[in-house]
Structures are given as structure tokens and as C-alpha cells.
Design an enzyme around this catalytic site. Structure first.
Site, mmCIF file in Angstrom:
data_model
loop_
_atom_site.group_PDB
_atom_site.id
_atom_site.type_symbol
_atom_site.label_atom_id
_atom_site.label_comp_id
_atom_site.label_asym_id
_atom_site.label_seq_id
_atom_site.Cartn_x
_atom_site.Cartn_y
_atom_site.Cartn_z
ATOM 1 C CD1 TRP A 109 -2.219 2.099 1.901
ATOM 2 C CD2 TRP A 109 -3.116 1.037 0.155
ATOM 3 N NE1 TRP A 109 -3.332 2.806 1.510
ATOM 4 C CE2 TRP A 109 -3.898 2.167 0.435
ATOM 5 C CE3 TRP A 109 -3.474 0.214 -0.912
ATOM 6 C CZ2 TRP A 109 -5.026 2.502 -0.314
ATOM 7 C CZ3 TRP A 109 -4.612 0.549 -1.658
ATOM 8 C CH2 TRP A 109 -5.370 1.677 -1.344
ATOM 9 C CG ASP A 184 -3.137 5.197 4.268
ATOM 10 O OD1 ASP A 184 -4.178 4.778 4.796
ATOM 11 O OD2 ASP A 184 -2.878 5.046 3.052
ATOM 12 C CE LYS A 208 -8.149 -2.236 3.118
ATOM 13 N NZ LYS A 208 -8.540 -1.358 2.027
#
Length: 378
Positions: A109, A184, A208
């Protein structure tokens, strides 16, 4: 009543009571004759939903008055670009210069985030790259980190939890004084306490750990809302971002500058209400840690069967990854789990293996059921 337990990495499971309430409100909200997928994003009801959700975010994360809460479309991937556009513009306003960006790369990511910065023409420095022999397994020792000159750096980005690779920072990384730190938290938001005062931006897609796809949550330091004009940015050679990602515009319009998904914001509101009812962030952090420890204990007790690669100091509490020695064993494991209604365990397509996503909505009962299966599997 829903049967079984879903451990998918995202979109992910939601608390059952939240699903029930959201379903009712999607059909009709507060006897208005319309549902939350239909009402105006600038209606009185929508404004109240936004305000309620913001209030819960502030309460749970202890957001200081120096920061603003925003709801923006675009997911975590959109967040890569939103952070770049806004923090480069804020740096230009403050310094009159085109800034650089530093990235701590711990997995798939954060590597995508750095790639997006390069694609958008930002001078990008990789502080460290944790990839070794084609795999992400650890967080490099801080003595190996190489930051850019803080006077030239618009921001430092890190991904607190790598969903694909199962790596999580044990604490906030130490960065040069005065640097804008961007966190993040797409896959571990609201799973543990974080000192928001130390952050320039905290952001993450909702789907999520705190809601459904369609909206992202941002907590932005207010001084970053002062940004250079399009003319100034053009003169400096800084890319101008679209209005839909403009933090300043969005803040001025209470997250309703464009048509934000009010239904998605309400799901966040309901999820956070559920979190407060169970005791808030302290209770959730203890529960998350206990659930993760139970699965890792099983993995460590049977290393000949369950193959783990992530360094123990960097293990994720949210996404627990492991493999088997061969594909046949993996297939048997997944088939046996599915027969017990334990689903969503297949690892990301890019790395394979098994991934247990231990998000807030995964109950201790779900982990107990999975642990029982894992203890008997051979």
C-alpha cells in the site's frame, strides 16, 4: 440472522446491529418518506448526520481544536492524490517553494502511495524500502532511514497498517522536527489510540474498519487549509488538484461541497456509536490486541504447519498473514473453514496464502471459532 463469520480484508464485516439499522434507514430515514440513498446531501437531516459523525470522531480520537474532520469520496487510493495536492499547495503557501515528499515504504500500500506521488510529478524520496527478496517482512531500523531536508519537504507519508502484507507500526515513527507527518490508517483506524496532535493528516477509506465503500475520513490540521492560489502553484510548477479533493473547499462546506454519500457517512456514525457503547477506544484496543494474540499464539505453536514471514516486532493486529508449505494444504484449509462458515480468509491475489482480517467488527466469538478450527487442522 446472518450465519458464520466473514474475515475479508475490505470491504469488510460490519457489526450486525449496524447492518440492521443501516438497512432500515436506507429504506426510510426518520419517517421522511425517503431513504438515506435519496435525501439531499445538504438537507437538514444530512447535515445532522455529518455533524454527529464528526462529533464522534472528535470524541473517540480526542481530536484537538487545531484539526478539522472531513468526509471525502475517493477511498484510500484517492487519498494518495488528495494528500499530495493539498500538502504541496500548503507548503507552497508557507514557503513559496515547490516541496518534496518522503515515503516510508513498508508494504504494497505505501509503495502504491509513493508511486502515485511520482506519477503526479512530485520529487519523491523513499526514506526506506522494507522489501527484501521480493517480500515485505519488517520495518527497517530507524538508523537506516534517510529523510530529505525538512526545509524542502512538504510531508512524510507512512501507512500505519499494511493490509496485504500484514505489517503494522508498533508506534508513530519518529520524523524530523517540523515535518508534516501523514498517517494512512485505512485498515486500522479506531483500533487503537493515536496522538492526533502529532499529525498533519490522518486519513483512511472507511470500508475496512469503520464503514462501507464510498467515503473516506480525514483529520486535517487547520493551518494546512491555507494554500497557494492556482496561479501561484502554476508559477511554481506544482500540480493543481481537482476541487473534489480540495481540503479548504470541503471544510468550508462541511464536507458537502459535492455530493458526499450521506448513507456511507451514516454507517460511520452508527459504527462509531457502537464503538462508544462497547467502551470506546481503550476497550477496543484491548479487545483487538487479545484477538490478535490468540491467533499468533496458535501460529507460533505450530511453525511446521503455519508458516509466518513477518518479523514479530512488525506483526499486524488487523491483518494476520501466513502460508502453508504447499497449495494443496492451503486449499484444504480454506475448504474446511468454509464448511464451518468461516470465510474471507484467502490472502491477497498478489501474495497468496491466508489472511485473517481482525477488524473491530470481528467478534471474540469469531476469533474463538477460527482458533478452534486452526488448532485441530493438520
Amino acid at each position: 440472522m446472518r450465519e458464520g463469520f466473514y474475515f475479508g480484508a475490505g470491504p469488510a464485516a460490519l457489526p450486525t446491529e449496524v447492518v440492521k439499522q443501516a438497512a432500515k434507514e436506507f429504506v426510510e430515514y426518520e419517517n421522511q418518506g425517503v431513504g438515506l440513498g435519496e435525501i439531499s446531501h445538504r438537507s437538514k437531516q444530512a447535515t445532522q448526520i455529518i455533524d454527529d459523525a464528526k462529533s464522534k470522531v472528535i470524541e473517540i480520537l480526542k481530536v484537538p481544536e487545531t484539526h478539522e474532520v472531513l468526509f471525502i469520496p475517493g477511498g484510500g487510493t484517492g487519498g494518495f492524490a488528495a494528500v499530495i495536492y493539498n500538502l504541496m499547495a500548503a507548503f507552497a503557501a508557507k514557503t513559496g517553494k515547490k516541496g518534496k515528499a518522503d515515503y516510508l515504504v513498508t508494504g504494497t500500500w505505501s509503495a502504491k502511495g509513493a508511486a502515485e506521488a511520482k506519477r503526479l510529478g512530485v520529487e519523491t524520496n523513499i526514506v526506506f524500502d522494507g522489501k527484501k527478496d521480493g517480500k515485505y517482512r519488517h520495518i527497517s531500523d530507524q538508523s537506516e532511514w534517510k529523510f530529505s531536508d525538512p526545509a524542502e519537504t512538504a510531508f512524510v507519508y507512512f501507512c500505519d497498517n499494511e493490509t496485504v502484507d500484514g505489517i503494522e507500526f508498533p508506534q508513530l515513527p519518529q520524523v524530523p522536527e517540523g515535518t508534516n507527518l501523514v498517517m494512512d490508517m485505512s485498515s486500522n483506524m479506531f483500533s487503537r489510540a493515536v496522538d492526533v496532535s502529532k499529525l498533519a493528516v490522518l486519513f483512511g477509506g472507511a470500508q475496512k474498519n469503520v464503514g462501507i465503500a464510498g467515503v473516506s475520513l480525514y483529520v486535517v490540521r487547520k493551518d494546512l487549509l491555507k494554500q497557494a492560489s492556482p496561479a501561484e502553484l502554476t508559477q511554481l510548477g506544482v500540480l493543481i488538484g481537482p476541487s473534489v479533493f480540495d481540503f479548504t473547499l470541503i471544510a468550508k462546506n462541511n464536507s458537502a461541497y459535492n455530493t458526499v454519500s450521506i448513507f456511507a457517512v451514516q454507517v460511520i456514525n452508527l459504527v462509531l456509536g457502537d464503538l462508544l457503547a462497547k467502551g470506546g477506544l481503550d476497550a477496543q484496543e484491548k479487545e483487538s490486541n487479545a484477538k490478535a494474540e490468540k491467533i499468533y499464539a496458535l501460529l507460533d505453536a505450530r511453525p511446521e504447519l503455519y508458516l509466518t514471514t513477518v518479523a514479530k516486532a512488525a506483526r499486524s493486529r488487523m491483518n494476520i498473514v501466513f502460508k502453508f508449505k504447499d497449495a494443496d494444504t492451503e486449499e484444504r484449509f480454506l475448504k474446511g473453514a468454509a464448511e464451518l462458515h468461516l470465510t474471507g480468509l484467502k490472502g491477497h491475489r498478489s501474495v497468496g496464502g491466508i489472511r485473517v482480517s481482525n477488524y473491530n467488527a470481528i467478534t471474540p466469538e469469531a476469533i474463538d471459532r477460527l482458533a478452534e478450527y486452526m488448532s485441530k487442522f493438520n
